[in-house]
Design a protein around this motif. Structure first.
Motif, PDB file in Angstrom:
ATOM      1  N   UNK A  17      77.462  31.585  27.197  1.00 51.25           N
ATOM      2  CA  UNK A  17      76.433  30.101  27.040  1.00 51.25           C
ATOM      3  C   UNK A  17      76.346  29.893  28.433  1.00 51.25           C
ATOM      4  N   UNK A  18      76.825  30.265  29.506  1.00 48.09           N
ATOM      5  CA  UNK A  18      76.960  29.795  30.830  1.00 48.09           C
ATOM      6  C   UNK A  18      75.678  30.539  31.578  1.00 48.09           C
ATOM      7  N   UNK A  19      75.580  31.775  31.110  1.00 51.34           N
ATOM      8  CA  UNK A  19      74.859  32.883  31.847  1.00 51.34           C
ATOM      9  C   UNK A  19      73.729  32.427  32.486  1.00 51.34           C
ATOM     10  N   UNK A  20      72.789  31.533  31.995  1.00 52.25           N
ATOM     11  CA  UNK A  20      71.644  31.086  32.476  1.00 52.25           C
ATOM     12  C   UNK A  20      71.744  30.216  34.103  1.00 52.25           C
ATOM     13  N   UNK A  21      73.014  29.709  33.954  1.00 49.52           N
ATOM     14  CA  UNK A  21      73.254  29.057  35.231  1.00 49.52           C
ATOM     15  C   UNK A  21      74.044  29.843  36.281  1.00 49.52           C
ATOM     16  N   UNK A  22      74.477  31.107  36.008  1.00 51.49           N
ATOM     17  CA  UNK A  22      75.080  32.032  37.019  1.00 51.49           C
ATOM     18  C   UNK A  22      74.030  32.155  37.918  1.00 51.49           C
ATOM     19  N   UNK A  23      74.682  32.306  39.302  1.00 54.22           N
ATOM     20  CA  UNK A  23      73.822  32.712  40.562  1.00 54.22           C
ATOM     21  C   UNK A  23      74.483  33.903  41.116  1.00 54.22           C
ATOM     22  N   UNK A  24      73.404  34.665  41.484  1.00 57.69           N
ATOM     23  CA  UNK A  24      73.919  35.997  42.368  1.00 57.69           C
ATOM     24  C   UNK A  24      74.629  35.535  43.493  1.00 57.69           C
ATOM     25  N   UNK A  25      75.891  36.513  43.908  1.00 57.57           N
ATOM     26  CA  UNK A  25      76.670  36.150  45.073  1.00 57.57           C
ATOM     27  C   UNK A  25      75.929  37.062  46.343  1.00 57.57           C
ATOM     28  N   UNK A  59      62.707  31.810  30.782  1.00 59.18           N
ATOM     29  CA  UNK A  59      63.337  31.989  29.950  1.00 59.18           C
ATOM     30  C   UNK A  59      64.700  33.058  30.170  1.00 59.18           C
ATOM     31  N   UNK A  60      64.496  33.794  31.222  1.00 63.51           N
ATOM     32  CA  UNK A  60      65.246  34.740  31.647  1.00 63.51           C
ATOM     33  C   UNK A  60      65.793  34.581  33.119  1.00 63.51           C
ATOM     34  N   UNK A  61      66.325  33.463  33.550  1.00 64.54           N
ATOM     35  CA  UNK A  61      66.940  33.381  34.926  1.00 64.54           C
ATOM     36  C   UNK A  61      67.768  34.481  35.385  1.00 64.54           C
ATOM     37  N   UNK A  62      68.137  34.631  36.546  1.00 66.27           N
ATOM     38  CA  UNK A  62      68.799  35.693  37.351  1.00 66.27           C
ATOM     39  C   UNK A  62      70.237  35.909  36.361  1.00 66.27           C
ATOM     40  N   UNK A  63      70.942  34.701  35.995  1.00 75.00           N
ATOM     41  CA  UNK A  63      72.133  34.994  35.457  1.00 75.00           C
ATOM     42  C   UNK A  63      71.890  35.505  33.884  1.00 75.00           C
ATOM     43  N   UNK A  64      71.010  35.208  33.282  1.00 74.61           N
ATOM     44  CA  UNK A  64      70.510  35.796  31.665  1.00 74.61           C
ATOM     45  C   UNK A  64      70.226  37.484  31.965  1.00 74.61           C
ATOM     46  N   UNK A  65      69.471  37.718  33.185  1.00 79.04           N
ATOM     47  CA  UNK A  65      68.938  38.914  33.147  1.00 79.04           C
ATOM     48  C   UNK A  65      70.594  39.570  33.445  1.00 79.04           C
ATOM     49  N   UNK A  66      71.171  39.295  34.265  1.00 80.59           N
ATOM     50  CA  UNK A  66      72.528  39.874  34.487  1.00 80.59           C
ATOM     51  C   UNK A  66      73.623  39.981  33.537  1.00 80.59           C
ATOM     52  N   UNK A 111      76.165  43.490  29.509  1.00 85.03           N
ATOM     53  CA  UNK A 111      76.543  43.271  28.269  1.00 85.03           C
ATOM     54  C   UNK A 111      75.825  44.129  27.342  1.00 85.03           C
ATOM     55  N   UNK A 112      74.702  44.553  27.702  1.00 79.03           N
ATOM     56  CA  UNK A 112      73.558  45.128  26.795  1.00 79.03           C
ATOM     57  C   UNK A 112      73.364  44.246  25.685  1.00 79.03           C
TER      58      UNK A 112
END
Length: 105
Positions: A1-9, A61-68, A73-74
């Protein structure tokens, strides 16, 4: 649920993108195709549009965190293996950085 907000380190630069491109070629290209159009030899033709990474509208619809999350996870449909056992998180973030360069403007 928080994937969209994840940012690349990672600090995205030419080296990170080049590394992501190399990883994409070895891990993703067989399904997504060399240009990311979803037309790779192992891709699912009925899901080609879903697998096309070049569509600019999908970037929203697919920010970085969602793509990650999808790479890590596949997914079931379209089928995509999880890469969490094959790649480090840094490698996946590098792929994310490269994939985002494929998006149309």
């Amino acid at each position: 649920p928080t994937a969209a907000a994840e940012k690349s380190p990672l600090t995205v630069n030419d080296g990170v993108i080049a590394g992501g491109k190399k990883l994409f070629a070895s891990k993703c290209q067989r399904c997504h195709g060399s240009a990311g159009k979803g037309d790779g030899p192992d891709g699912e033709p009925e899901h080609q549009q879903d697998m096309d990474l070049t569509i600019a509208a999908r970037a929203v619809r697919n920010p970085d965190g969602t793509v990650f999350y999808k790479i890590w996870n596949g997914r079931a449909t379209p089928k995509m293996p999880a890469f969490s056992e094959d790649l480090s998180k840094e490698q996946v973030w590098a792929i994310v950085a490269y994939v985002q360069t494929l998006r149309g403007k």
